[in-house]
Design a protein around this motif. Structure first.
Motif, short mmCIF file in Angstrom:
data_model
loop_
_atom_site.label_atom_id
_atom_site.label_comp_id
_atom_site.label_asym_id
_atom_site.label_seq_id
_atom_site.Cartn_x
_atom_site.Cartn_y
_atom_site.Cartn_z
N TYR A 100 0.83 -1.20 0.00
CA TYR A 100 0.00 0.00 0.00
C TYR A 100 0.87 1.26 0.00
O TYR A 100 0.51 2.26 -0.65
N SER A 101 2.00 1.20 0.70
CA SER A 101 2.90 2.35 0.71
C SER A 101 3.38 2.68 -0.70
O SER A 101 3.46 3.86 -1.09
N MET A 102 3.68 1.66 -1.50
CA MET A 102 4.13 1.90 -2.87
C MET A 102 3.01 2.50 -3.72
O MET A 102 3.24 3.41 -4.51
N VAL A 103 1.79 1.98 -3.54
CA VAL A 103 0.65 2.53 -4.29
C VAL A 103 0.43 3.98 -3.93
O VAL A 103 0.20 4.84 -4.81
N ALA A 104 0.50 4.30 -2.64
CA ALA A 104 0.29 5.68 -2.19
C ALA A 104 1.41 6.59 -2.69
O ALA A 104 1.16 7.74 -3.09
N ALA A 105 2.65 6.09 -2.69
CA ALA A 105 3.77 6.91 -3.16
C ALA A 105 3.63 7.23 -4.64
O ALA A 105 3.96 8.33 -5.09
N ILE A 106 3.13 6.27 -5.43
CA ILE A 106 2.93 6.51 -6.86
C ILE A 106 1.86 7.58 -7.10
O ILE A 106 1.97 8.40 -8.01
N LYS A 107 0.85 7.61 -6.23
CA LYS A 107 -0.18 8.65 -6.35
C LYS A 107 0.39 10.03 -6.07
O LYS A 107 -0.04 11.01 -6.67
N GLY A 108 1.34 10.10 -5.13
CA GLY A 108 2.01 11.37 -4.85
C GLY A 108 1.14 12.34 -4.08
O GLY A 108 0.06 12.02 -3.58
N GLY A 109 1.60 13.58 -4.00
CA GLY A 109 0.86 14.62 -3.30
C GLY A 109 0.68 14.32 -1.83
O GLY A 109 1.62 13.97 -1.11
N ASP A 110 -0.55 14.44 -1.36
CA ASP A 110 -0.86 14.18 0.04
C ASP A 110 -0.68 12.72 0.42
O ASP A 110 -0.60 12.39 1.61
N TYR A 111 -0.60 11.84 -0.57
CA TYR A 111 -0.47 10.41 -0.28
C TYR A 111 0.94 10.03 0.17
O TYR A 111 1.14 8.91 0.64
N PHE A 112 1.90 10.92 0.01
CA PHE A 112 3.24 10.62 0.51
C PHE A 112 3.21 10.38 2.03
O PHE A 112 3.91 9.50 2.54
N TYR A 113 2.42 11.16 2.71
CA TYR A 113 2.31 11.00 4.17
C TYR A 113 1.70 9.64 4.50
O TYR A 113 2.17 8.94 5.41
#
Length: 258
Positions: free
Chosen positions: A26-39
């Motif tokens: 899930y961390s990788m998926v969120a990082a790919i989305k970027g923006g606020d998802y980095f947190y």
């Protein structure tokens, strides 16, 4: 040395290990989305670390340790504490540096793989043949390195850095963490902390106060805690060098006889 049953599959510790893997993915998926998802990606890595610590303890408490569980844990750690923080660091802060950025991310992932391979070899070595005490780590543990990357994202977000950032210190931090993971520096392990019965109440109070301090501002306190632990290996190495340097030379017998 603890006897491992190579072909046994135990549901509970394996489920905890796979939950850690889920958090890393899930961390990788969120990082790919970027923006606020980095947190969110950073928080997912920290949660993966919690489940990674639980699976081993549950396996030991229930007598369900096995070679299969050890290999599964290493493979999941490679994703959650190698690929996930490496991808997060690259997309969040290293991409603007071009070749130096993706090389830093690759070096971090490669160092994680080497660190895990060495850990597995040491774990299978009899305690009497190990050069470092069994309750200490050789090199910075990969969950701690991943925690340093994750808390850096949280720390910068706390001070208003939304989205991607570009700062040379983060690039250097990734290179430093990669070195520490494959170094021979000794890091303390808190898996087998022995507390005397007469001091258990004081230890409980201290643990409560410690949790309260962390809960004040987690992005700041966790970041400081992660960096202090990462630096502790270097500090102990320098302390050992200074201690050996100050020791008097061994007295030599001249061997002259009358």
């Amino acid at each position: 040395m603890e006897l491992l049953r190579p072909n046994r599959f135990f549901l509970l510790p394996s489920l905890l290990t796979c939950t850690s893997l889920f958090c890393g993915f899930y961390s990788m998926v969120a990082a790919i989305k970027g923006g606020d998802y980095f947190y969110s990606a950073a928080v997912a890595i920290l949660i993966a670390g919690i489940f990674d610590g639980l699976d081993g303890r549950v396996a030991r408490l229930t007598g369900s340790t096995s070679g299969f569980g050890m290999q599964l844990d290493s493979l999941c750690d490679m994703v959650s504490f190698g690929v996930a923080p490496g991808l997060l660091a690259y997309l969040w802060a290293l991409k603007p540096y071009g070749r130096y950025g993706w090389l830093a991310a690759f070096l971090y992932v490669a160092a994680t793989a080497l660190r895990l391979a060495r850990f597995n070899v040491i774990a299978e070595t009899p305690p009497e043949q190990r050069k470092i005490k069994h309750h200490d780590f050789v090199g910075l543990p990969c969950p701690a390195a991943a925690g340093a990357v994750a808390t850096t994202v949280m720390f910068c977000r706390f001070f208003g850095a939304t989205g991607t950032v570009k700062h040379l210190s983060i690039l250097l931090l990734v290179y430093l963490l990669s070195y520490l993971m494959i170094s021979n520096h000794r890091y303390l392990s808190f898996k087998k902390v022995k507390i005397a019965k007469e001091k258990r109440f004081q230890a409980t109070v201290g643990a409560i106060l410690f949790i309260a301090v962390i809960a004040t501002e987690p992005p700041v306190t966790l970041f400081v805690l992660a960096l202090c632990y990462a630096a502790s290996g270097l500090v102990m190495e320098l302390y050992g060098m200074a201690k050996r340097k100050n020791q008097p030379p061994p007295s030599s017998d001249s061997g002259i006889t009358a």
